[in-house]
Design an enzyme around this catalytic site. Sequence first.
Site, PDB file in Angstrom:
ATOM      1  N   TYR A   1       0.865  -1.189   0.000  1.00 32.94           N
ATOM      2  CA  TYR A   1       0.000   0.000   0.000  1.00 32.94           C
ATOM      3  C   TYR A   1       0.893   1.228   0.000  1.00 32.94           C
ATOM      4  O   TYR A   1       1.826   1.323   0.805  1.00 32.94           O
ATOM      5  CB  TYR A   1      -0.882   0.009   1.250  1.00 32.94           C
ATOM      6  CG  TYR A   1      -2.033  -0.961   1.168  1.00 32.94           C
ATOM      7  CD1 TYR A   1      -3.273  -0.530   0.721  1.00 32.94           C
ATOM      8  CD2 TYR A   1      -1.881  -2.297   1.517  1.00 32.94           C
ATOM      9  CE1 TYR A   1      -4.343  -1.405   0.634  1.00 32.94           C
ATOM     10  CE2 TYR A   1      -2.940  -3.183   1.429  1.00 32.94           C
ATOM     11  CZ  TYR A   1      -4.176  -2.733   0.991  1.00 32.94           C
ATOM     12  OH  TYR A   1      -5.219  -3.606   0.901  1.00 32.94           O
ATOM     13  N   GLU A   2       0.577   2.194  -0.854  1.00 34.46           N
ATOM     14  CA  GLU A   2       1.563   3.237  -1.114  1.00 34.46           C
ATOM     15  C   GLU A   2       1.840   4.190   0.032  1.00 34.46           C
ATOM     16  O   GLU A   2       2.874   4.840   0.048  1.00 34.46           O
ATOM     17  CB  GLU A   2       1.243   4.010  -2.382  1.00 34.46           C
ATOM     18  CG  GLU A   2      -0.030   4.789  -2.357  1.00 34.46           C
ATOM     19  CD  GLU A   2      -0.378   5.249  -3.766  1.00 34.46           C
ATOM     20  OE1 GLU A   2       0.233   6.208  -4.201  1.00 34.46           O
ATOM     21  OE2 GLU A   2      -1.251   4.641  -4.416  1.00 34.46           O
ATOM     22  N   ALA A   3       0.936   4.293   1.013  1.00 29.89           N
ATOM     23  CA  ALA A   3       1.273   5.150   2.162  1.00 29.89           C
ATOM     24  C   ALA A   3       2.449   4.568   2.930  1.00 29.89           C
ATOM     25  O   ALA A   3       3.086   5.269   3.718  1.00 29.89           O
ATOM     26  CB  ALA A   3       0.073   5.327   3.079  1.00 29.89           C
TER      27      ALA A   3
END
Lengths: 259, 351
Positions: free
Chosen positions: A49-51
């Site tokens: 997940y990019e966060a």
Amino acid sequence: MEYSAFEMISYTGSRVLEDEKIVFVGTGLPIIAAMHAQLTHAPNLYMIYEAGSLAPILDFGMPLSVGDTRAARRACYLKGLCAVFELTQRGYSDYAFIGGAQIDMHGNLCSTLEGDVYEKPNVRFPGSGGAGAMAANCEKTIVIMALERRRFVKQVDYVTSIGFGDGSPDYRERAGVMGSGPYRVITQFALFGFDEETRRMKLLEVAPGKTVDDIKGMVEFELLVAPDVKEMAIPTEEDLRLLREVVDPEGYFLKRVTR
Amino acid sequence: MNETGSKIKNISKIKYEPKAAEYWGPTPDEARKKAVEKSKALKDKTTTLKEAVSRFVKDGINLGIGGFVNTRVPAAIIHEIIRHGARDLTLSFQSNSICNEWLAGAMIVDPDRVSIKRAELSWWGYEIIGIAPLLRYLNTNGMIELDDYTNYGMSVRFKAAAMGIPFIPVRDHGGSDMELTNKGKMVECPYSGRNVYIVPACHPDVGIVNVTASDVYGNARVMGAQCTCPEIALASTHTIITTERIIPTESIRTYPNLTEIPYPAVDAVVEQPFASYPGACYGNYWFDMDHLRYYRGICDEFRKTGNRDGLKKYFDEYIFSCETFDDFLEKIGYKTLRKLRAMDGGQPIIL
């Protein structure tokens, strides 16, 4: 059993993902597809997940977005955007799982704007987000889109996420990107791949009740067709139960109304 | 390094004005000078939002906004900036929702108080809740200039600034229209001879970040996804942090590995619970989808009708009539905040 377009797309997305890989997911149907794959044929598939999280265990439920704090739940590694995009650049993300507003026959995607002028577009979309980096550097790009003629266009208004460019063999190399490029395009009516020689979109499977000609009519460009076009597999009762009761029980994405 | 290009022009159809190769904020040399000039003493930097914002936020600055979309966004600082006023802002961020839309709303309500001149960004929207109506309004009417990067591009621009280097090579943007429209350049790698894209460092004048915990000196812990907050804090010439709680320095010194933002990078520390509301803060509270939907609905109504009344009413009620962020939280109410705290599920944090 009846199934919706979103359920068909999620199920097909799940089918395309292999076990023992890492998938960099975008918000919505990519998350649902990856969760379904984990629950069925790919128990050793993990998500980025990019966060900033790698391989979370989503026991607080499906994250509503890639920045949702639930996406960090019980991860193996939890840093920030730089860390996960650098894992990707380094070669640890097998699949990009993204969407877009427009796609062309070489898999270039637009999610920035509609219009002719960058400084003053007719419609402005949110922008690249992670998609541009994922399409560049995940090893294979999987695209999820609704199959509509206005979306499958001859030329996208703005290339946000790189595909095979103009289709020339060295386009991606000259662009300085690392991944091998578009792999599959998943829609409610058809599954597409890309021809190895020409890097053009090729019809691989059609949904039950649709013909090759139906699909050709839904794209603006000339579509290649595999010599052995198959019928898309449909979700079983158990697949639908998993999608509706385990993955997205609140119906945040699967019960959305299509335009 | 020789400047070169991909084959993007073979497929691009967008018309654009090329951007000058310049920084939209302090240059690396200016940013370095400011860092050198700062006192490095371990001194108590706790203050109020009013004091911190009036000290650092000026017209014309580059404002670096932390968090990611709806997560750990510095909403309380934006709330104060709107009351304080700031014109001709350059915003820099990767992905954000309410912070930008609040500033944009303030610009529509009173452009003499708040205005956004331009933004260097990757993504502006609410994800599941929908597109950002005011971004669409401002951009399609040519009222703000944009400079698009990927989420990695913006993040690594802050990282380059945090590293004290003027630009950084990346493996994305090339072959997309961002290669043409943004401030990056395609160059020939001096070692491999192959094309590689470079993006400029991004030093905000003021970085704003909400953290999980900090001591009074600004040694800060960021639990959950760090987004690009440590990089933004280090990149900015001045950094204001809100912290959900102040923790003892003894805790910082016991677990120094957990410090993600070191004290010299921080100029003001404000203890503010729920400082990301209506966004989420891992280990503290989930985001308030109802409030985000409510505000977004008002903005969308404005976009469709051009009528500012709904926006004016919202700003009067939730921002201008408040003295502090606590006044705003009081309007939201204990029951809502308690529910959001429960919805976090008690994600584990180390204090």
